[in-house]
Design a protein around this motif. Structure first.
Motif, PDB file in Angstrom:
ATOM      1  N   VAL A 167      -0.690  10.405  -1.703  1.00 34.45           N
ATOM      2  CA  VAL A 167      -1.740  10.650  -2.454  1.00 34.45           C
ATOM      3  C   VAL A 167      -2.135   9.113  -3.161  1.00 34.45           C
ATOM      4  N   VAL A 168      -2.976   8.577  -3.146  1.00 37.05           N
ATOM      5  CA  VAL A 168      -3.248   7.228  -3.710  1.00 37.05           C
ATOM      6  C   VAL A 168      -4.179   7.454  -4.878  1.00 37.05           C
ATOM      7  N   VAL A 192      -0.403   1.487  -5.854  1.00 35.47           N
ATOM      8  CA  VAL A 192      -0.696   0.766  -4.859  1.00 35.47           C
ATOM      9  C   VAL A 192       0.773   0.312  -4.407  1.00 35.47           C
ATOM     10  N   ARG A 193       1.862  -0.275  -5.044  1.00 36.25           N
ATOM     11  CA  ARG A 193       3.090  -0.592  -4.384  1.00 36.25           C
ATOM     12  C   ARG A 193       3.741   0.816  -3.949  1.00 36.25           C
ATOM     13  N   LYS A 194       3.721   1.736  -4.699  1.00 35.38           N
ATOM     14  CA  LYS A 194       4.524   3.075  -4.271  1.00 35.38           C
ATOM     15  C   LYS A 194       3.759   3.408  -3.266  1.00 35.38           C
ATOM     16  N   SER A 195       2.543   3.926  -2.911  1.00 40.66           N
ATOM     17  CA  SER A 195       1.886   4.226  -1.603  1.00 40.66           C
ATOM     18  C   SER A 195       2.161   3.290  -0.345  1.00 40.66           C
ATOM     19  N   LYS A 196       2.187   2.084  -0.899  1.00 42.03           N
ATOM     20  CA  LYS A 196       2.387   1.151   0.494  1.00 42.03           C
ATOM     21  C   LYS A 196       3.746   1.348   1.031  1.00 42.03           C
ATOM     22  N   ALA A 197       4.835   1.453  -0.007  1.00 39.56           N
ATOM     23  CA  ALA A 197       6.117   1.692   0.566  1.00 39.56           C
ATOM     24  C   ALA A 197       6.210   2.925   1.212  1.00 39.56           C
ATOM     25  N   TYR A 198       5.676   3.959   0.762  1.00 45.11           N
ATOM     26  CA  TYR A 198       5.913   5.374   1.457  1.00 45.11           C
ATOM     27  C   TYR A 198       4.818   5.397   2.752  1.00 45.11           C
ATOM     28  N   LYS A 247      -8.947   0.390  -1.190  1.00 39.71           N
ATOM     29  CA  LYS A 247      -9.265  -0.935  -0.627  1.00 39.71           C
ATOM     30  C   LYS A 247      -7.792  -1.962  -0.503  1.00 39.71           C
ATOM     31  N   GLU A 248      -7.018  -1.812  -1.220  1.00 40.14           N
ATOM     32  CA  GLU A 248      -5.708  -2.645  -0.989  1.00 40.14           C
ATOM     33  C   GLU A 248      -4.775  -2.034   0.266  1.00 40.14           C
ATOM     34  N   LEU A 249      -4.954  -0.694   0.582  1.00 37.11           N
ATOM     35  CA  LEU A 249      -4.306  -0.107   1.566  1.00 37.11           C
ATOM     36  C   LEU A 249      -4.717  -0.282   2.879  1.00 37.11           C
ATOM     37  N   ILE A 250      -6.282  -0.217   2.640  1.00 38.20           N
ATOM     38  CA  ILE A 250      -6.791  -0.487   3.925  1.00 38.20           C
ATOM     39  C   ILE A 250      -6.799  -1.981   4.293  1.00 38.20           C
ATOM     40  N   ASN A 251      -6.640  -2.747   3.396  1.00 37.57           N
ATOM     41  CA  ASN A 251      -6.233  -4.205   3.838  1.00 37.57           C
ATOM     42  C   ASN A 251      -4.960  -4.295   4.414  1.00 37.57           C
ATOM     43  N   GLY A 253      -3.694  -2.036   6.470  1.00 35.82           N
ATOM     44  CA  GLY A 253      -3.450  -1.416   7.811  1.00 35.82           C
ATOM     45  C   GLY A 253      -3.203  -0.008   7.701  1.00 35.82           C
ATOM     46  N   ALA A 254      -3.656   1.001   6.434  1.00 38.44           N
ATOM     47  CA  ALA A 254      -3.493   2.203   6.694  1.00 38.44           C
ATOM     48  C   ALA A 254      -4.460   2.746   7.693  1.00 38.44           C
ATOM     49  N   PRO A 255      -3.589   3.516   8.359  1.00 42.74           N
ATOM     50  CA  PRO A 255      -4.118   4.194   9.848  1.00 42.74           C
ATOM     51  C   PRO A 255      -5.239   5.445   9.447  1.00 42.74           C
ATOM     52  N   SER A 256      -5.464   6.151   8.356  1.00 50.91           N
ATOM     53  CA  SER A 256      -6.406   7.110   8.106  1.00 50.91           C
ATOM     54  C   SER A 256      -6.608   7.171   6.703  1.00 50.91           C
ATOM     55  N   VAL A 257      -7.720   7.716   6.313  1.00 54.79           N
ATOM     56  CA  VAL A 257      -8.174   8.081   5.156  1.00 54.79           C
ATOM     57  C   VAL A 257      -8.976   9.442   4.984  1.00 54.79           C
TER      58      VAL A 257
END
Length: 568
Positions: A167-168, A192-198, A247-251, A253-257
C-alpha cells in the motif's frame, strides 16, 4: 573414481543452485517484448478465452466444498486468467490450486492480498508480519526488504505468484476508515522508501508486487467497499502528494499498479465515475503521463464503490475500455466476457488493444515460470510457512519498530524487585506482555480494566493502585484491527489520565492515532507499539527490561507535540 563422481555431483548441484539463484530479467521490459511461448499460447486461445485471461476470480477454501467446486466449474468453462485468493487453510488452498491448475488450459495467475504476509487471510495457520504503519516506524529499511523476500518465499511455497502490496497511499487523514494502519504513514518520502524496500524484496524473490491504491486513497473518509469516496483536490495537490509515491516507484520499476474506486473530478469530470474505470485516469494519467508500462489491475469489481453507479456488467466493460490488463473479481465474469466481446464487435473496444493486454498477461505468467506446470506439495507445508527464520524476522521487525515517545527515565528506574501494580486496560486476562512481565516481577499485583467500569469501581481501584511504588500501565486495543479511537467510556479515560504520573511507565499497544483518545504523556516513560499483537508485546517487554533500545520513530503526526519523526 568415487571422489570424481562425488565432485561432479557437487558441481551439478552447484550449477542447479546457481540457475535458481539467477536474477530474473527486468519485468517491465520483459512483458513488453515478443516471446515464442506467449505467441504459441495466444494462438491456441479462442477470442473469448483471450478476453478471459484478463479476469481474476474469487477463491476460498473456508466456504465448503460446494463453493470450491463452483469456482472450478467457472474456471473450466470460461478459462479465466487467474484467482484472487481469500480465507482458508494452507493445505486446503494448495489442494485447491492443484485442482484448478489441472482444468486450466493456461496456467492460472494466483494473486493474494498479503500486505502483512499470508496471515492477512490465513491468520490462524500462517505468519503475520507487522502492519505497514508499524513498519513505517522502522529506521532500517533493509528489514523491509528481507520481509519482502520472505513473503516471496512463502508465496512460492504455497503456489501463489502475485501479491497486491505494498500500500503506497499516504495516510494524511487520521480518520481514514479503509487505509489507516495499512499505510506506511503520512510522510511521502518515508512511504516511498518503505514501499521500495518491500517491493524490491518481493520482486527480487521472484513474485509480482502491485502498488495500491492509485491515484491515492490516503485522504478519504469513505470506505470504497461500501460507497464511492470522492477526492476534491486539484491536480497540483494530487501530483505533489497522492501521486508522488506512484510516480517514484514506477520510475523504480514497479511491475503492477492497482487502481482504486474513487471519484476525482479534477482527473475526470464524468459524474460519479470511479477512477478504476476512467480512461482519463488509467490510460491518460497512469499510462501516458506517468509512462507506466507494467500490469494495471482494478480493485475488486464487486465493491460498491464501482458497481453502485455502473451496474449489470457495464463497469467491467468500462474497466477494459479504460485500459486495464486485469479485472479483479467481476460480479459475473461470464456476463462480462460476453459484453466485452460485443463491445469489440461494435468497435467500442479495439481488438488490437485487447491482444496487447492478453499477451502482456501471458508474458507475466512466463516471467513467473508458469510456462512449466508444476504441482505444489502439501508435505511439511505448515512447518515451511512457520519457519524459525520467519518468526525471528517478525520479532526483529517488531523490535525495530517500538517507539519511545517520552523519556527513558522511568524505564531506567524500573526495578523488578519493587512493589509494582500492573494495570492492563482493554483486556480481561493476561496477554504476552503481562505473562512475560509476571516472570520478572517478585512483588506485584495485576489489575484488569475492561474499559466500561463504573466511576465508583474505578475510584476504588485507583485507591488500591496508588499504594504501589511502581506502576506499569498497559493500554491494549484488542479489536481485530487497530482503530484510530479507543472504545473506552469517559470514566475509564479519566482513570487513565489520573493514573499516568511520575511513578507510571505507560505502554500503548494501539494504533498511533489512539494516543489522542487518552493522555498518558505525564508518565515517566511512554512506549508506543502500534498494534496489540504478541510480537509487539514481546518487543515492548524487551524495552522495559533493557534488552533492546527503542529505535522507532513516529510515521505519522498525531498532535502538535507528537509529530512525524518523534522518537527518543
Amino acid at each position: 573414481m568415487i571422489k570424481k563422481i562425488a565432485s561432479v555431483g557437487a558441481l551439478s548441484l552447484l550449477f542447479v543452485s546457481s540457475l535458481f539463484a539467477q536474477k530474473k530479467p527486468e519485468f517491465i521490459s520483459f512483458v513488453n517484448q515478443k516471446h515464442a511461448w506467449v505467441d504459441s499460447v495466444f494462438n491456441k486461445l479462442t477470442p473469448k478465452e483471450r478476453i478471459a485471461q484478463l479476469f481474476l476470480v474469487r477463491a476460498h477454501t473456508n466456504l465448503g466444498q460446494k463453493y470450491i467446486d463452483s469456482v472450478q466449474n467457472v474456471i473450466q468453462k470460461e478459462q479465466l486468467g487467474g484467482l484472487v485468493v481469500f480465507q482458508g487453510g494452507p493445505v486446503r488452498h494448495v489442494n485447491m490450486f492443484n485442482k484448478y491448475q489441472k482444468v486450466s488450459k493456461v496456467p492460472l495467475l494466483i494473486t493474494f492480498d498479503g500486505e502483512w504476509g499470508l496471515g492477512m487471510r490465513m491468520a490462524d495457520s500462517t505468519i503475520s508480519f507487522p502492519y505497514q504503519m508499524t513498519l513505517g516506524a522502522i529506521q532500517n529499511d533493509n528489514l523491509l526488504y528481507d520481509m519482502g523476500r520472505q513473503i516471496a518465499n512463502d508465496f512460492h511455497r504455497i503456489g501463489m505468484h502475485f501479491n497486491f502490496a505494498p500500500v503506497v497511499d499516504i495516510n494524511n487523514n487520521p480518520k481514514n476508515p479503509v487505509i489507516n494502519f495499512r499505510s506506511f504513514g503520512d510522510n511521502k518520502y518515508n512511504v516511498v522508501r518503505k514501499s521500495k524496500a518491500y517491493m524490491n524484496g518481493m520482486v527480487d524473490g521472484g513474485i509480482l508486487a502491485s502498488l495500491k491504491h492509485f491515484p491515492g486513497h490516503g485522504d478519504t473518509d469513505v470506505d470504497s467497499h461500501y460507497d464511492l469516496p470522492q477526492l476534491k483536490f486539484d491536480k497540483a495537490r494530487l501530483d505533489s502528494l497522492e501521486i508522488y509515491p506512484f510516480k517514484e516507484l514506477i520510475n523504480a520499476g514497479a511491475p503492477s499498479v492497482m487502481v482504486a474506486h474513487m471519484n476525482i473530478p479534477s482527473l475526470d469530470a464524468t459524474p460519479n465515475i470511479p477512477s478504476s474505470i476512467s480512461k482519463k485516469v488509467v490510460t491518460d494519467l497512469l499510462r501516458k503521463e506517468l509512462g507506466f508500462k507494467g500490469l494495471t489491475v482494478t480493485d475488486a469489481m464487486d465493491m460498491k464503490g464501482v458497481k453502485k453507479f455502473f451496474p449489470n456488467g457495464e463497469a467491467d466493460v468500462m474497466a477494459i475500455e479504460a485500459g486495464h490488463d486485469l479485472l479483479e473479481i467481476s460480479e459475473n465474469s461470464g456476463r462480462a466476457i460476453d459484453l466485452i466481446e460485443k463491445a469489440i464487435k461494435s468497435g467500442r473496444i479495439s481488438q488490437a488493444d485487447i491482444d496487447v493486454r492478453v499477451k502482456r498477461v501471458l508474458a507475466a505468467k512466463l516471467w513467473l515460470g508458469l510456462n512449466k506446470k508444476t504441482e505444489v506439495s502439501s508435505r511439511n507445508l505448515y512447518q515451511d510457512l512457520n519457519s524459525p527464520s520467519s518468526q525471528s524476522l517478525v520479532q526483529r521487525l517488531a523490535d525495530a519498530a517500538v517507539t519511545l515517545l517520552k523519556s527513558d527515565r522511568g524505564i531506567k528506574r524500573f526495578d523488578a524487585k519493587r512493589e509494582t501494580a500492573v494495570v492492563s486496560v482493554g483486556i480481561t486476562k493476561a496477554e504476552d506482555f503481562e505473562t512475560g512481565l509476571a516472570t520478572q516481577l517478585s512483588n506485584y499485583k495485576q489489575f484488569f480494566v475492561k474499559g466500561d467500569e463504573s466511576e465508583e469501581v474505578l475510584k476504588d481501584l485507583m485507591k488500591e493502585i496508588r499504594g504501589h511504588k511502581q506502576i506499569i500501565l498497559a493500554i491494549h486495543d484488542n479489536r481485530s484491527r487497530p482503530r484510530s479511537e479507543l472504545a473506552f467510556t469517559a470514566p475509564t479515560v479519566e482513570f487513565i489520565d489520573k493514573l499516568a504520573g511520575r511513578r507510571t511507565i505507560s505502554f500503548m499497544f494501539t494504533n498511533p492515532y489512539a494516543m489522542n483518545s487518552v493522555d498518558v504523556m505525564r508518565s515517566s516513560s511512554v512506549v508506543l507499539t502500534y498494534q496489540n499483537d504478541f510480537f509487539m508485546q514481546k518487543a515492548a517487554l524487551k524495552v522495559l527490561l533493557g534488552q533492546i533500545k527503542a529505535e522507532g520513530k513516529l510515521p505519522v503526526t498525531i498532535s502538535k507535540d507528537l509529530k512525524y519523526g518523534k522518537g527518543l
